[in-house]
Design a protein around this motif. Structure first.
Motif, short mmCIF file in Angstrom:
data_model
loop_
_atom_site.label_atom_id
_atom_site.label_comp_id
_atom_site.label_asym_id
_atom_site.label_seq_id
_atom_site.Cartn_x
_atom_site.Cartn_y
_atom_site.Cartn_z
N SER A 151 14.18 17.42 14.90
CA SER A 151 13.95 16.64 13.67
C SER A 151 13.71 15.17 14.00
CB SER A 151 15.09 16.83 12.67
OG SER A 151 16.15 15.98 12.98
N VAL A 152 14.29 14.67 15.10
CA VAL A 152 14.00 13.29 15.51
C VAL A 152 12.52 13.16 15.90
CG1 VAL A 152 14.41 11.57 17.33
CG2 VAL A 152 16.34 12.62 16.18
N TYR A 153 12.00 14.15 16.65
CA TYR A 153 10.58 14.13 17.01
C TYR A 153 9.70 14.14 15.75
CZ TYR A 153 10.91 14.83 22.07
OH TYR A 153 11.12 14.64 23.40
N ALA A 154 10.07 15.01 14.79
CA ALA A 154 9.27 15.14 13.56
C ALA A 154 9.30 13.82 12.77
CB ALA A 154 9.78 16.29 12.71
N PHE A 155 10.47 13.19 12.74
CA PHE A 155 10.62 11.94 12.01
C PHE A 155 9.74 10.85 12.63
CE2 PHE A 155 13.05 8.14 10.56
CZ PHE A 155 13.10 8.43 9.21
N GLN A 156 9.75 10.80 13.98
CA GLN A 156 8.92 9.82 14.68
C GLN A 156 7.44 10.06 14.39
OE1 GLN A 156 10.49 8.72 18.95
NE2 GLN A 156 10.60 10.89 18.56
N ALA A 157 7.05 11.33 14.37
CA ALA A 157 5.64 11.66 14.13
C ALA A 157 5.22 11.16 12.75
CB ALA A 157 5.43 13.18 14.24
N ARG A 158 6.10 11.32 11.75
CA ARG A 158 5.78 10.83 10.40
C ARG A 158 5.65 9.31 10.39
NH1 ARG A 158 10.50 13.43 7.21
NH2 ARG A 158 9.76 12.24 5.42
N ILE A 159 6.55 8.65 11.12
CA ILE A 159 6.49 7.18 11.17
C ILE A 159 5.18 6.73 11.83
CG2 ILE A 159 7.50 5.12 12.25
CD1 ILE A 159 10.24 6.41 11.83
N PHE A 160 4.81 7.36 12.95
CA PHE A 160 3.57 6.98 13.64
C PHE A 160 2.35 7.23 12.75
CE2 PHE A 160 5.94 7.41 17.80
CZ PHE A 160 5.92 6.05 18.05
N ALA A 161 2.36 8.36 12.02
CA ALA A 161 1.21 8.66 11.15
C ALA A 161 1.09 7.60 10.05
CB ALA A 161 1.38 10.05 10.53
N LEU A 162 2.23 7.26 9.42
CA LEU A 162 2.17 6.29 8.32
C LEU A 162 1.80 4.88 8.81
CD1 LEU A 162 5.24 7.54 6.24
CD2 LEU A 162 2.85 7.59 5.53
N ASP A 187 0.85 -1.18 0.00
CA ASP A 187 0.00 0.00 0.00
C ASP A 187 0.90 1.25 0.00
OD1 ASP A 187 0.16 1.21 2.96
OD2 ASP A 187 0.34 -0.96 3.04
N ILE A 188 0.31 2.37 -0.36
CA ILE A 188 1.09 3.61 -0.54
C ILE A 188 1.77 4.06 0.76
CG2 ILE A 188 -0.95 5.10 -0.17
CD1 ILE A 188 1.48 6.11 -2.76
N TYR A 189 1.10 3.85 1.93
CA TYR A 189 1.67 4.34 3.19
C TYR A 189 2.91 3.53 3.58
CZ TYR A 189 -2.97 6.42 3.35
OH TYR A 189 -4.10 7.11 3.03
N THR A 190 2.83 2.20 3.44
CA THR A 190 4.00 1.39 3.78
C THR A 190 5.13 1.66 2.79
OG1 THR A 190 2.45 -0.31 4.47
CG2 THR A 190 4.75 -0.93 4.41
N ALA A 191 4.77 1.82 1.52
CA ALA A 191 5.80 2.11 0.50
C ALA A 191 6.51 3.42 0.86
CB ALA A 191 5.16 2.20 -0.88
N MET A 192 5.72 4.43 1.27
CA MET A 192 6.33 5.73 1.65
C MET A 192 7.23 5.57 2.87
SD MET A 192 3.10 8.27 1.14
CE MET A 192 3.76 9.64 2.07
N LEU A 193 6.75 4.79 3.85
CA LEU A 193 7.51 4.61 5.09
C LEU A 193 8.86 3.92 4.81
CD1 LEU A 193 7.71 4.56 8.21
CD2 LEU A 193 6.62 2.33 8.14
N LEU A 194 8.82 2.84 4.03
CA LEU A 194 10.07 2.11 3.77
C LEU A 194 11.03 2.96 2.95
CD1 LEU A 194 8.71 -1.51 3.12
CD2 LEU A 194 9.62 -0.54 5.23
N ARG A 195 10.48 3.70 1.99
CA ARG A 195 11.32 4.59 1.16
C ARG A 195 11.99 5.64 2.05
NH1 ARG A 195 13.39 3.09 -3.32
NH2 ARG A 195 15.16 4.18 -2.48
#
Ligand SMILES: [Fe+2]
Ligand SMILES: [Fe+2]
Length: 324
Positions: free
Chosen positions: A218-229, A135-143
């Protein structure tokens, strides 16, 4: 300072300090546990082809209810491509981490992930049908995890968050014995993944210590993106989990608990989401709102969010298959 700059920018290779006695003496004390991880990886190495063939023989082939074949393939295709991403990332870490012990742990992880990818691919082919696309979300996360040049982001995203998610799914599917071959195969994976989490626990603090304030943010922001995806992926997987008899709320709850336990083992957690009591309460409220516990009705707002997420995913799938 100038000497250090000239040395690292003009002559980055070889890193002569790795051969100096003072460095080795310091690293031996600091990273002895990492070295031990590599020794364990070697002594507990297993042959994926042999183990899978033996399990297929023992159980008389794959035994799955027809209505669970598709959901199982979809959930484990995420694991399959996650294994490939982990393979690429650990090979990258083996090159880029500074210390020999950490390089060795990442190198042995690359061997594990290569075995995991090949064994899971063989299993999915045995399960039958085409291996589902991501799915698009997992593809984005792994990329995102593959592409980031930041070592703290990579170690945090892969070693602590993605690996604990994988352990969570492996345990859940093995405990429920949805398919006997897979149930007996997954503990082999889980043992290896636990060592990979340990690499993050032992080496991430070294990286976090070097972060400036913008780095921490930026670590906090990165984690937030991972949790959202990952939340979006989990919402997409809800019908598949239901078909497999897996409670989405429980899986997410255990995943968060595993991540929290891993973070608590670190001796430096700057910028890493340590769930304080109020933050933990908010996180679990959000979890219950998005994925209500079994028997509870999802609210209208959560339903709307879910539908919007699915629509975006469908549009993304269409775009990805068009581009492929
Ligand atoms: Fe793996
Ligand atoms: Fe792993």
């Amino acid at each position: 300072m100038v000497r250090e700059f000239v040395r690292s920018s003009l002559f980055p290779f070889p890193p002569y300090q790795l051969g100096s006695e003072a460095y080795i003496a310091e690293a031996c004390g600091k990273f002895a546990k990492l070295e031990r991880l590599c020794q364990i990886a070697q002594s507990r190495s297993w042959n994926g082809k042999e183990v899978l063939a033996d399990l297929l023989r023992r159980h008389g082939g794959i035994q799955v209810e027809p209505h669970q074949r598709g959901p199982l393939a979809r959930v484990f295709s995420i694991i399959l491509w996650g294994e490939l991403a982990a393979w690429v990332i650990s090979a990258d870490l083996a090159e880029r981490l500074d210390d020999v012990e950490a390089k060795m742990a990442a190198t042995s992880q690359a061997f594990d992930e290569a075995r995991h990818f090949n064994t899971m691919r063989d299993y999915l082919l045995e399960l039958g049908g085409e291996i589902p696309r991501l799915d698009i979300y997992t593809a984005m996360l792994l990329r995102m995890l593959i592409d980031t040049r930041s070592l703290p982001h990579k170690l945090l995203g892969m070693q602590l968050l993605a690996e604990t998610f994988a352990i969570d799914v492996f345990r859940t599917v093995a405990e429920r014995r949805i398919e006997p071959v897979l149930a007996d195969l997954l503990p082999y994976f889980e043992r290896d993944e636990s060592r990979h989490v340990a690499l993050g626990v032992l080496y991430l603090p070294e990286q976090l210590r070097r972060l400036s304030l913008p780095g921490v943010i930026s670590v906090y922001a990165f984690q937030a993106r991972i949790f959202a995806l990952t939340s979006m992926t989990q919402a997409l997987l809800a019908p598949d989990f239901e078909a497999l008899g897996i409670d989405n709320n429980q899986v997410a709850r255990r995943g968060l608990k595993l991540q929290k336990e891993a973070v608590e083992q670190m001796n430096e957690t700057r910028g890493v989401l340590t769930l304080s009591a109020p933050a933990e309460w908010i996180t679990f409220q959000a979890l219950d709102f998005l994925f209500p516990p079994k028997g509870e009705q999802r609210s209208t707002i959560a339903e709307v969010l879910n539908t919007a997420g699915r629509t975006v995913a469908r549009a993304g799938d269409y775009a990805l298959s068009w581009a492929a």
